[in-house]
Structure formats: C-alpha cells, structure tokens
Design a protein around this motif. Structure first.
Motif, PDB file in Angstrom:
ATOM      1  N   VAL A   1      62.607 -57.507  -4.810  1.00  0.00           N
ATOM      2  CA  VAL A   1      62.576 -57.050  -3.391  1.00  0.00           C
ATOM      3  C   VAL A   1      63.344 -55.640  -3.242  1.00  0.00           C
ATOM      4  CG1 VAL A   1      64.119 -57.497  -1.414  1.00  0.00           C
ATOM      5  CG2 VAL A   1      63.346 -59.683  -2.681  1.00  0.00           C
ATOM      6  N   ALA A   2      64.276 -55.316  -4.216  1.00  0.00           N
ATOM      7  CA  ALA A   2      64.578 -53.906  -4.093  1.00  0.00           C
ATOM      8  C   ALA A   2      63.441 -53.009  -4.621  1.00  0.00           C
ATOM      9  CB  ALA A   2      65.608 -53.706  -5.164  1.00  0.00           C
ATOM     10  N   LEU A   3      62.616 -53.371  -5.325  1.00  0.00           N
ATOM     11  CA  LEU A   3      61.495 -52.497  -5.901  1.00  0.00           C
ATOM     12  C   LEU A   3      60.520 -52.159  -4.969  1.00  0.00           C
ATOM     13  CD1 LEU A   3      60.118 -50.914  -8.273  1.00  0.00           C
ATOM     14  CD2 LEU A   3      58.853 -53.226  -8.664  1.00  0.00           C
ATOM     15  N   VAL A   4      60.016 -53.342  -4.132  1.00  0.00           N
ATOM     16  CA  VAL A   4      59.185 -53.566  -3.145  1.00  0.00           C
ATOM     17  C   VAL A   4      59.683 -52.556  -1.795  1.00  0.00           C
ATOM     18  CG1 VAL A   4      57.876 -54.664  -1.445  1.00  0.00           C
ATOM     19  CG2 VAL A   4      57.989 -55.450  -3.660  1.00  0.00           C
ATOM     20  N   LEU A   5      60.723 -52.820  -1.545  1.00  0.00           N
ATOM     21  CA  LEU A   5      61.490 -52.260  -0.321  1.00  0.00           C
ATOM     22  C   LEU A   5      61.716 -50.707  -0.475  1.00  0.00           C
ATOM     23  CD1 LEU A   5      63.990 -54.690   1.384  1.00  0.00           C
ATOM     24  CD2 LEU A   5      61.493 -54.185   1.893  1.00  0.00           C
ATOM     25  N   HIS A   6      61.894 -50.063  -1.677  1.00  0.00           N
ATOM     26  CA  HIS A   6      62.304 -48.773  -1.983  1.00  0.00           C
ATOM     27  C   HIS A   6      60.869 -48.084  -2.204  1.00  0.00           C
ATOM     28  CE1 HIS A   6      63.678 -45.234  -3.962  1.00  0.00           C
ATOM     29  NE2 HIS A   6      64.727 -45.227  -3.122  1.00  0.00           N
ATOM     30  N   ASP A   7      60.192 -48.596  -3.168  1.00  0.00           N
ATOM     31  CA  ASP A   7      59.212 -47.818  -3.753  1.00  0.00           C
ATOM     32  C   ASP A   7      57.758 -47.946  -3.016  1.00  0.00           C
ATOM     33  OD1 ASP A   7      60.813 -47.616  -6.081  1.00  0.00           O
ATOM     34  OD2 ASP A   7      59.566 -47.816  -7.382  1.00  0.00           O
ATOM     35  N   VAL A   8      57.745 -49.105  -2.487  1.00  0.00           N
ATOM     36  CA  VAL A   8      56.447 -49.084  -1.433  1.00  0.00           C
ATOM     37  C   VAL A   8      56.750 -48.703   0.076  1.00  0.00           C
ATOM     38  CG1 VAL A   8      54.823 -50.800  -0.451  1.00  0.00           C
ATOM     39  CG2 VAL A   8      55.626 -51.054  -2.969  1.00  0.00           C
ATOM     40  N   PHE A   9      57.774 -49.341   0.379  1.00  0.00           N
ATOM     41  CA  PHE A   9      58.201 -49.001   1.834  1.00  0.00           C
ATOM     42  C   PHE A   9      59.400 -48.096   2.123  1.00  0.00           C
ATOM     43  CE2 PHE A   9      56.359 -53.138   1.557  1.00  0.00           C
ATOM     44  CZ  PHE A   9      55.476 -53.080   2.687  1.00  0.00           C
ATOM     45  N   ASP A  10      59.626 -47.391   1.278  1.00  0.00           N
ATOM     46  CA  ASP A  10      60.453 -46.204   1.222  1.00  0.00           C
ATOM     47  C   ASP A  10      61.911 -46.609   2.033  1.00  0.00           C
ATOM     48  OD1 ASP A  10      61.326 -43.675   0.627  1.00  0.00           O
ATOM     49  OD2 ASP A  10      60.453 -42.778   2.726  1.00  0.00           O
ATOM     50  N   PHE A  11      62.323 -47.800   1.870  1.00  0.00           N
ATOM     51  CA  PHE A  11      63.552 -48.209   2.577  1.00  0.00           C
ATOM     52  C   PHE A  11      64.900 -47.519   1.929  1.00  0.00           C
ATOM     53  CE2 PHE A  11      62.995 -52.183   5.286  1.00  0.00           C
ATOM     54  CZ  PHE A  11      62.007 -51.726   5.678  1.00  0.00           C
ATOM     55  N   PRO A  12      65.732 -46.905   2.494  1.00  0.00           N
ATOM     56  CA  PRO A  12      67.140 -46.511   1.947  1.00  0.00           C
ATOM     57  C   PRO A  12      67.852 -47.808   1.187  1.00  0.00           C
ATOM     58  CG  PRO A  12      67.428 -46.654   4.093  1.00  0.00           C
ATOM     59  CD  PRO A  12      66.127 -47.120   4.023  1.00  0.00           C
ATOM     60  N   PHE A  13      68.566 -47.557   0.338  1.00  0.00           N
ATOM     61  CA  PHE A  13      69.545 -48.511  -0.522  1.00  0.00           C
ATOM     62  C   PHE A  13      70.414 -49.360   0.124  1.00  0.00           C
ATOM     63  CE2 PHE A  13      67.587 -46.085  -4.038  1.00  0.00           C
ATOM     64  CZ  PHE A  13      66.928 -47.184  -4.676  1.00  0.00           C
ATOM     65  N   ALA A  14      70.872 -48.544   1.351  1.00  0.00           N
ATOM     66  CA  ALA A  14      71.722 -49.183   2.307  1.00  0.00           C
ATOM     67  C   ALA A  14      71.245 -50.456   3.206  1.00  0.00           C
ATOM     68  CB  ALA A  14      72.138 -48.307   3.527  1.00  0.00           C
ATOM     69  N   ARG A  15      69.758 -50.206   3.366  1.00  0.00           N
ATOM     70  CA  ARG A  15      69.020 -51.324   4.219  1.00  0.00           C
ATOM     71  C   ARG A  15      68.704 -52.370   3.332  1.00  0.00           C
ATOM     72  NH1 ARG A  15      66.101 -50.198   9.736  1.00  0.00           N
ATOM     73  NH2 ARG A  15      65.782 -52.505  10.187  1.00  0.00           N
ATOM     74  N   ILE A  16      68.508 -52.081   2.116  1.00  0.00           N
ATOM     75  CA  ILE A  16      67.927 -53.115   1.129  1.00  0.00           C
ATOM     76  C   ILE A  16      69.293 -53.932   0.640  1.00  0.00           C
ATOM     77  CG2 ILE A  16      67.123 -53.214  -1.322  1.00  0.00           C
ATOM     78  CD1 ILE A  16      65.630 -50.767  -1.108  1.00  0.00           C
ATOM     79  N   ALA A  17      70.191 -53.103   0.747  1.00  0.00           N
ATOM     80  CA  ALA A  17      71.716 -54.152   0.433  1.00  0.00           C
ATOM     81  C   ALA A  17      71.976 -55.017   1.477  1.00  0.00           C
ATOM     82  CB  ALA A  17      72.875 -53.032   0.459  1.00  0.00           C
ATOM     83  N   GLU A  18      71.528 -54.842   2.483  1.00  0.00           N
ATOM     84  CA  GLU A  18      71.699 -55.699   3.935  1.00  0.00           C
ATOM     85  C   GLU A  18      70.791 -56.871   3.633  1.00  0.00           C
ATOM     86  OE1 GLU A  18      70.647 -53.776   7.520  1.00  0.00           O
ATOM     87  OE2 GLU A  18      72.513 -52.264   7.270  1.00  0.00           O
ATOM     88  N   VAL A  19      69.545 -56.570   2.930  1.00  0.00           N
ATOM     89  CA  VAL A  19      68.543 -57.699   2.695  1.00  0.00           C
ATOM     90  C   VAL A  19      69.298 -58.771   1.604  1.00  0.00           C
ATOM     91  CG1 VAL A  19      66.364 -58.324   2.048  1.00  0.00           C
ATOM     92  CG2 VAL A  19      66.742 -56.430   3.562  1.00  0.00           C
ATOM     93  N   LEU A  20      69.710 -57.952   0.477  1.00  0.00           N
ATOM     94  CA  LEU A  20      70.101 -58.596  -0.467  1.00  0.00           C
ATOM     95  C   LEU A  20      71.420 -59.198  -0.798  1.00  0.00           C
ATOM     96  CD1 LEU A  20      68.369 -56.604  -3.020  1.00  0.00           C
ATOM     97  CD2 LEU A  20      67.567 -58.766  -2.418  1.00  0.00           C
ATOM     98  N   GLY A  21      72.259 -58.717   0.391  1.00  0.00           N
ATOM     99  CA  GLY A  21      73.801 -59.156   0.294  1.00  0.00           C
ATOM    100  C   GLY A  21      74.592 -58.510  -0.548  1.00  0.00           C
ATOM    101  N   GLY A  22      74.284 -57.067  -0.922  1.00  0.00           N
ATOM    102  CA  GLY A  22      75.017 -56.284  -1.948  1.00  0.00           C
ATOM    103  C   GLY A  22      75.585 -55.125  -1.501  1.00  0.00           C
ATOM    104  N   THR A  23      75.697 -54.288  -2.286  1.00  0.00           N
ATOM    105  CA  THR A  23      75.946 -52.734  -1.830  1.00  0.00           C
ATOM    106  C   THR A  23      74.853 -51.986  -2.183  1.00  0.00           C
ATOM    107  OG1 THR A  23      76.833 -52.165  -4.355  1.00  0.00           O
ATOM    108  CG2 THR A  23      78.249 -53.325  -2.945  1.00  0.00           C
ATOM    109  N   PRO A  24      74.724 -50.652  -1.517  1.00  0.00           N
ATOM    110  CA  PRO A  24      73.872 -49.804  -1.877  1.00  0.00           C
ATOM    111  C   PRO A  24      73.610 -49.295  -3.549  1.00  0.00           C
ATOM    112  CG  PRO A  24      74.995 -49.189  -0.081  1.00  0.00           C
ATOM    113  CD  PRO A  24      75.660 -50.278  -0.499  1.00  0.00           C
ATOM    114  N   ALA A  25      74.838 -49.391  -4.078  1.00  0.00           N
ATOM    115  CA  ALA A  25      74.707 -49.036  -5.504  1.00  0.00           C
ATOM    116  C   ALA A  25      74.130 -49.997  -6.266  1.00  0.00           C
ATOM    117  CB  ALA A  25      76.308 -48.709  -6.006  1.00  0.00           C
TER     118      ALA A  25
END
Length: 290
Positions: free
Chosen positions: A123-147
């Motif tokens: 999920v992190a790879l697809v959202l960041h590398d394909v859809f250019d999502f910031p890690f803060a938004r990815i963290a919301e999807v995964l339930g973790g932190t941006p780091a």
C-alpha cells in the motif's frame, strides 16, 4: 453494473481508472479490484463530498484502505494456493472497453515481485510511488505514523529495485520474439524454441490446482522447450494470438475458441529470460474467448 448518479455522470468516469488502478496494484486480481471499485462508488455516492477539495485523492484513499483490508485476508488464502501464484491478467490497449492507468507498476513482472511485499509495504509503495501521496496521508490509511510509512515504502522500493533496473525489450522486439516462439511451439520445433530461450531461463506455471501445471519453476532452455512442445501435443491448441495484457504483449493460446493459457515473458537481448504461463481458468475468465 454501477448505479448512475450525479457523481457517476460528472466525476466518477474520470476518476474510476485511478480507483481501479490503485485497487488492482494493491491486490493483483481484477475481480477483487472491481469489487473494491464498486464499494468506493457506493461510499462516495452516499457521502457528503461538499468539503472534499481533492476528489481523486479522496476516492483513491478509500480504495487503498478497502484494498488493504481485503489484501490482509487474501494473504491467508494465497498461502494455501496450489503451486505458484501469478496475478490475474488485465486486458489493456486502445481497444479495451474500460481504460485503466497503465505504467510499469501494473506490469506482470512487477506485480509478481509486489506479491512478496507485506500488505502495508504494498500500500505504501503504490500510494507514494504511483499516486504521489504524502506519507502523512498514507499513515492515515495504514494507521501508523508518516515516518513508519516512509520506511515501509523504502523497504518495498529496495525489494523491487531489481525488477525496475532490468533492461526491457521494446514492444516491437517483444512481439517479434513472441511471434517466433508461437511459430516454433506450433511446429514442435525444439531447436527453434531453445534458440529463443536464454540458457538460464525460468518457467513459472499457475494452474491453481484447477488444471495441470508445473508445481515448481522449471529452469533452463532445454527443459522449458520440451515442456512447451509436450503441452501443445497434449492440449492440441488451434490458435495462438498476440494480445496486450498489463501494458505489454502476451501470447493467448486457444482451442475451439476457448482460452487455454496466457503467456507473459521477460525478454533480454532477443531471448526469453522468464516465461510465465497462467492456466488457472478462474483468472483467465475476464480475458475472454474467440
């Protein structure tokens, strides 16, 4: 069939490729991706979107969160899968009815490697590398932190680096080699097949326990050529065509109009280095017959 609404008529058509594309890259199956896409539409149709500034990002976020939950349960099923697992092929090209986002990340080789990632890494790879999502938004999807999301994407990127760095033949070269492979297989030409295969070539077959297929990878040009000739003699196909799946040429083999198997390949310096044969009828159903 998706219901019609103001959203469907105005915005959904333009954003649907991104929604389906996110789900397919995360899940690797057309059927599950279509289910997720349908669920995203239903949620969007029922939601108050008046405060949503970026509708595409909102829809892809819902798709990613839903796909993440589906993938975690799907992993349990795939652990008991009979033989090697290959992604369900996606018809692409100018003639398909429904357009999707096509790039290297939707290629079969990439999806095979992505299957080795954890659900969160994928999920992190697809959202960041394909859809250019910031890690803060990815963290919301995964339930973790941006780091933590950044680390997940970094680990995933390291695992797929070998595939991304692999030299890829041009479309014309792929069609030439696949056409020659088709002719040699139909003629039972062992020498011709061996010449088209790299000495260290790998064959992977996915029958899913539904049809006979090699349960383990087959290594070497000679053994792969022998297997290809034997299968043609046993299954007696009457048509082999070049089609486009996942953005690249592939070979579709038919008998009496029924699709028997689909071959995708990696080609370097005019030779096939990896041949993937999908024969599981459940995964071939959406490719269609002739």
């Amino acid at each position: 069939m998706e219901p019609t609404s103001a959203l469907a008529d105005a915005d959904w058509a333009s954003h649907r490729p991104a929604v389906f594309g996110a789900a397919y890259r995360i899940l690797g199956t057309v059927a599950e991706a279509e289910d997720v896409t349908q669920e995203v539409w239903l949620r969007a149709a029922a939601a108050d979107l008046s405060e949503v500034r970026d509708l595409r990002a909102w829809l892809v976020t819902v798709a990613a969160r839903t796909s993440y939950n589906v993938l975690k349960s799907a992993r349990v099923r795939r652990e008991s899968y009979v033989g090697p697992w290959l992604p369900e092929p996606l018809l692409t090209g100018p003639d398909v009815a429904t357009q999707v986002l096509v790039d290297e990340s939707v290629g079969t080789a990439m999806l095979v490697v992505m299957e080795r990632l954890t659900p969160a890494e994928r999920v992190a790879l697809v959202l960041h590398d394909v859809f250019d999502f910031p890690f803060a938004r990815i963290a919301e999807v995964l339930g973790g932190t941006p780091a933590a999301s950044r680390k997940l994407a970094s680990r995933a990127r390291a695992r797929i680096a070998q595939v991304k760095e692999r030299p890829r033949a041009s479309r014309a070269e792929m069609e030439r080699v696949l056409g020659a492979f088709k002719a040699a297989a139909e003629a039972g030409d062992m020498a011709g097949l061996v010449a088209l295969l790299d000495p260290g070539a790998v064959y992977v077959g996915d029958g899913g326990g539904r049809v006979a297929a090699a349960r383990r990878p087959v290594l070497g040009a000679g053994p792969i050529a022998l297997l290809a000739v034997r299968l043609v003699k046993i299954r007696r196909p009457d048509a082999i065509r070049i089609v486009e799946v996942n953005g690249y040429p592939a070979l579709a083999t038919y008998r009496a109009g029924h699709l028997l198997w689909l071959d995708t390949a990696e080609i370097t310096d005019g030779r096939i280095t990896e041949l993937r044969r999908l024969a599981n009828p459940e995964k071939l159903a959406r490719i269609g017959h002739i």
